[in-house]
Design a protein around this motif. Structure first.
Motif, PDB file in Angstrom:
ATOM      1  N   ARG A 233     -10.729   4.990  -6.741  1.00 62.26           N
ATOM      2  CA  ARG A 233     -10.262   3.991  -5.775  1.00 62.26           C
ATOM      3  C   ARG A 233      -9.676   4.697  -4.565  1.00 62.26           C
ATOM      4  N   ARG A 234     -10.210   4.346  -3.401  1.00 58.86           N
ATOM      5  CA  ARG A 234      -9.710   4.920  -2.160  1.00 58.86           C
ATOM      6  C   ARG A 234      -8.646   4.000  -1.566  1.00 58.86           C
ATOM      7  N   PHE A 235      -7.715   4.585  -0.850  1.00 55.59           N
ATOM      8  CA  PHE A 235      -6.654   3.769  -0.249  1.00 55.59           C
ATOM      9  C   PHE A 235      -6.266   4.369   1.096  1.00 55.59           C
ATOM     10  N   LYS A 236      -5.822   3.485   1.989  1.00 59.28           N
ATOM     11  CA  LYS A 236      -5.275   3.913   3.276  1.00 59.28           C
ATOM     12  C   LYS A 236      -3.791   4.215   3.150  1.00 59.28           C
ATOM     13  N   THR A 238      -0.432   3.720   0.154  1.00 57.99           N
ATOM     14  CA  THR A 238       0.118   3.290  -1.131  1.00 57.99           C
ATOM     15  C   THR A 238       1.499   3.906  -1.278  1.00 57.99           C
TER      16      THR A 238
END
Length: 474
Positions: A233-236, A238
């Motif tokens: 899962r990629r995130f900008k 968190t």
């Protein structure tokens, strides 16, 4: 008080205070060398380290006080003998025993003070020291993120960063989360991030940017699954939170260590020893009862008949006396009994060994509070005559002799205590064996100093051997 008594007390107190603080400083340096890896570079405040050293210094009194008494008594009487002041005292009609009386009163006061210290103050200091050292060793005070090094300060996590800015910005962050998922780590990679605390200070928030999270689903069984689920899962942005309760220096309750024998006074040690003795007696009674039930004889007709039957003699091979139809059942029954016994014996034996060792340790610690006081009197009666005999003051020969005798006392006590803990020696005798062994030496040295013996005079022995060889030559 006579002036001569005041002179002797002043001559003793000054070197005693100096040697006591010197020995305490040396022992504290040994403490720092021992725990330097757990203290330096961990982000602890300076007052935390000072507090730890303060509590550790209380435990060092048991070594510093006897050594200071021995060294200062040798230096005092050695200086008096070197300056011919001891000769002047004796010429005034004051014997060595009378000259030692005022110092003996000082030593008795130190003895009482050392006993009160070991019984009341030392247990509390050990309690504080143990709880604080536990926090320090487990890195619960604070942690310091170092670039290029995995940090395990947060329980269940391993954090590594490639670089760290002065403003606290972290770059190249890698986090291994071991808390959940049956031990399979969850991996989080981020380009940058920053650490902040919540308003209440209970949680640490790590704000991450531009990253990816890798997670492998735990296996439902121990068998290999070719269709194992792996998620990415990629995130900008968190912001995982970490519990900060483990970093609280006041989190560990000192009373949690209060049942340790070294942190109890005489009354507490006696109470703990009685409790351990009752537990050991209960364990032995239950063990005997359990084993006896397996070998109980069922004499049903005993006491109900007057018929006398000759006892049956059982052969070495018991199976011969068992009917053929009952042999298999008897073997199975005996096997079950032995299996039941072997199932419980591994639990009884270690518990009995632990309880016996704890009882011995309580006896050792109980006697230690008295031997510390007795060692001050013993080493004074060794040091004072030695100083009067060698007639050398200062920090040269007296230091060498004092350390030699103290090492003898310390080695005897340590070896005897170890033997007592292993059960090879009576714990009461073990703690007093050094006093018993060195007391005749103290009496001998006091006698030699009283009669002005040249026990350590090299010229005396030189003349003796010269006269001996001349007699043989004739």
């Amino acid at each position: 008080m006579k002036k001569i008594h005041l002179l002797l007390i002043k001559a003793f107190v000054r070197p005693f205070i100096a040697t006591f603080f010197v020995v305490m400083f040396i022992l504290l340096m040994f403490f720092l060398f021992k725990w330097i890896d757990d203290l330096i570079g961990k982000g602890f405040e300076w007052y935390t380290i000072l507090e730890l050293m303060y509590y550790a210094s209380a435990a060092n009194v048991s070594m510093a006080l006897p050594l200071s008494v021995l060294l200062s008594s040798i230096m005092t009487f050695g200086t008096l003998g070197e300056n011919y002041e001891l000769v002047a005292i004796k010429s005034a009609g004051i014997s060595l025993q009378k000259a030692m009386r005022p110092l003996l009163m000082v030593i008795l006061m130190l003895t009482v003070a050392s006993f009160l210290f070991s019984n009341y103050m030392l247990p509390k200091a050990n309690l504080k020291f143990g709880s604080l050292l536990y926090d320090v060793r487990n890195k619960k005070l604070s942690f310091l993120i170092k670039p290029g090094v995995f940090n395990n300060a947060i329980p269940g996590y391993a954090i590594r960063v490639d670089a760290k800015d002065n403003d606290g910005m972290l770059h190249g962050i890698m986090i291994y989360d071991h808390k959940d998922n049956n031990g399979i780590p969850k991996v989080i990679l981020a380009k940058e991030g920053k650490m902040e605390k919540t308003a209440d200070g209970k949680f640490l928030v790590l704000k991450l940017k531009d990253g990816v999270q890798y997670e492998e689903q735990a296996k439902s069984s121990g068998m290999y699954n070719p269709r194992q689920i792996f998620s990415r899962r990629r995130f900008k942005e968190t912001a995982p939170q970490f519990d900060m309760s483990s970093f609280d220096p006041d989190k560990t309750d000192p009373n949690a260590f209060g049942n340790s024998t070294q942190m109890l006074n005489l009354k507490g040690i006696v109470k703990k020893r009685d409790s351990l003795t009752k537990q050991l007696d209960t364990l032995k009674r239950n063990t005997i009862a359990s084993l006896t039930n397996n070998f109980k004889q069922f004499n049903v007709v005993k006491g109900y008949t007057k018929i006398k039957v000759a006892p049956k003699v059982i052969d070495d091979v018991i199976l011969k006396d068992i009917p053929n139809g009952m042999r298999k059942q008897s073997l199975e029954s005996a096997t079950n009994v032995v299996a039941g016994i072997m199932q419980h014996v591994p639990n009884w034996a270690p518990r009995q060994t632990d309880l016996t060792g704890e009882i011995i340790f309580t006896t050792v610690e109980y006697q230690r509070k008295f031997t510390l006081a007795a060692s001050c009197i013993l080493l004074f009666f060794i040091g004072a005559p030695l100083g009067a005999i060698i007639r050398k003051g200062g920090m040269g020969l007296p230091v060498v002799i004092a350390i030699s005798f103290f090492l003898i006392y310390h080695i005897i006590t340590t070896v005897a205590e170890k033997s007592a803990r292993e059960g090879n020696l009576n714990p009461v005798f073990a703690m007093w064996i050094a006093v018993i062994f060195l007391s005749p030496l103290a009496a001998f040295l006091t006698y030699k100093a009283t009669v002005d013996s040249a026990l350590f005079d090299v010229n005396y022995y030189k003349q003796f051997f010269v006269k001996l060889f001349k007699k043989r030559a004739k």
